[in-house]
Design an enzyme around this catalytic site. Sequence first.
Site, short mmCIF file in Angstrom:
data_model
loop_
_atom_site.label_atom_id
_atom_site.label_comp_id
_atom_site.label_asym_id
_atom_site.label_seq_id
_atom_site.Cartn_x
_atom_site.Cartn_y
_atom_site.Cartn_z
N ARG A 101 0.88 -1.18 0.00
CA ARG A 101 0.00 0.00 0.00
C ARG A 101 0.91 1.22 0.00
O ARG A 101 1.61 1.48 1.00
CB ARG A 101 -0.91 -0.02 1.24
CG ARG A 101 -1.86 1.18 1.38
CD ARG A 101 -2.67 1.02 2.66
NE ARG A 101 -3.49 2.17 2.97
CZ ARG A 101 -4.77 2.31 2.63
NH1 ARG A 101 -5.37 1.35 1.94
NH2 ARG A 101 -5.44 3.38 2.98
N HIS A 128 -6.72 1.28 -7.29
CA HIS A 128 -7.09 0.57 -6.06
C HIS A 128 -7.81 -0.73 -6.44
O HIS A 128 -8.98 -0.93 -6.11
CB HIS A 128 -7.99 1.46 -5.21
CG HIS A 128 -8.04 1.08 -3.76
ND1 HIS A 128 -7.43 -0.05 -3.25
CD2 HIS A 128 -8.66 1.69 -2.69
CE1 HIS A 128 -7.66 -0.12 -1.96
NE2 HIS A 128 -8.40 0.92 -1.58
N GLN A 131 -9.85 -2.97 -3.86
CA GLN A 131 -11.14 -2.41 -3.47
C GLN A 131 -12.21 -2.71 -4.51
O GLN A 131 -13.36 -3.01 -4.18
CB GLN A 131 -11.03 -0.91 -3.25
CG GLN A 131 -12.33 -0.26 -2.80
CD GLN A 131 -12.78 -0.75 -1.44
OE1 GLN A 131 -12.04 -0.66 -0.46
NE2 GLN A 131 -14.00 -1.28 -1.36
N ASP A 224 -16.09 8.45 -2.99
CA ASP A 224 -14.93 8.22 -2.13
C ASP A 224 -14.61 9.55 -1.45
O ASP A 224 -15.11 10.61 -1.86
CB ASP A 224 -13.75 7.73 -2.97
CG ASP A 224 -12.55 7.31 -2.13
OD1 ASP A 224 -12.73 7.06 -0.93
OD2 ASP A 224 -11.44 7.24 -2.69
N CYS A 264 -15.80 3.25 -0.21
CA CYS A 264 -14.76 2.34 0.28
C CYS A 264 -14.32 2.66 1.70
O CYS A 264 -13.61 1.86 2.31
CB CYS A 264 -13.57 2.33 -0.67
SG CYS A 264 -12.66 3.88 -0.78
N ARG A 292 -13.79 -6.98 1.48
CA ARG A 292 -12.35 -6.86 1.24
C ARG A 292 -11.67 -8.18 1.64
O ARG A 292 -10.76 -8.65 0.96
CB ARG A 292 -11.77 -5.70 2.05
CG ARG A 292 -12.12 -4.31 1.52
CD ARG A 292 -11.40 -4.00 0.20
NE ARG A 292 -9.96 -3.99 0.33
CZ ARG A 292 -9.23 -2.95 0.71
NH1 ARG A 292 -9.84 -1.81 1.04
NH2 ARG A 292 -7.91 -3.03 0.78
#
Length: 308
Positions: A101, A128, A131, A224, A264, A292
């Site tokens: 990440r 991402h 996700q 988001d 998310c 997830r």
Amino acid sequence: MTRHLLRDDDLSPIEQAEILDLAVELKQDRWSQRPLEGPQTVAVIFDKSSTRTRVSFAVGIADLGGSPLIITSANSQLGGKETPSDTARVMERQVAAIVWRTYAQAGLEEMARGTRIPVVNALSDDFHPCQLLADFLTIREHKGELKGLTLAYFGDGRSNMGQSSALAGVVAGMHVRIASPIEYAPREDVVADADRIAKTTGGSVALYTDPLEAAAGADVIVTDTWVSMGKEEEKLARLRDLGAYKVTAELMSLADPAAIFLHCLPADRGYEVDAEVIDGPQSVVWDEAENRLHAQKALLVWLLRQQG
């Protein structure tokens, strides 16, 4: 050949569907797959703080019989004295896969070029993909088949979530609408890649500046946070520029009556989404957060199978 997941179009439509099918199976029987029995170790590296990513990967690796090795940039040489490719060459002799990440997509690409084990993008500034696998598992649970659905994303279209929504959506054969100011539109090369893929899957990607037009009849509404990690100094400008793209009850009312809402997380209620939406009956964000775990487990199982 070693397979990685660095961006959403690293998967073909068939491969994306295989991973989602496997995620369904793993959600139904959580401990049915144990490819990391031993235990083998998976390195999980964090340059950015995390809740959902850290918990879901740590728990998922343990569920698969493995041991998660959590590394932060503060307690490693990565990004300081050591390059991503050198780090990967050290790790590949000791771990089964690397999850990272981070900020720059280029670092992930360098790491993947330098190793014989799978590298997973757990979030970068550009994409991402983990996700989106969780999002699509959630959409399948609530809406059935992905192909042909209309997904509308609101806010910063050049964010990792905006660009991943475009790519993953067309891979799945969905019709993706990105609603944002022109200066926040996805990168031109990402849109071009999405258009190219859409021609083979029957999906589409379209850019909107009018949020109400983008919401009309949509099956899935997505947003988001407007202020991502590392961009806190831009908060006032982003609130000004993106204010018209807040997901409100009025905007949701323009979507299909059976539309679902995704975010998310973490969410900033009152900014990118109103509380009555994210906490309302059309919101599936808690299913999305749980998924997830199942989606990332499926991804790891699938990548390790490709290793032979």
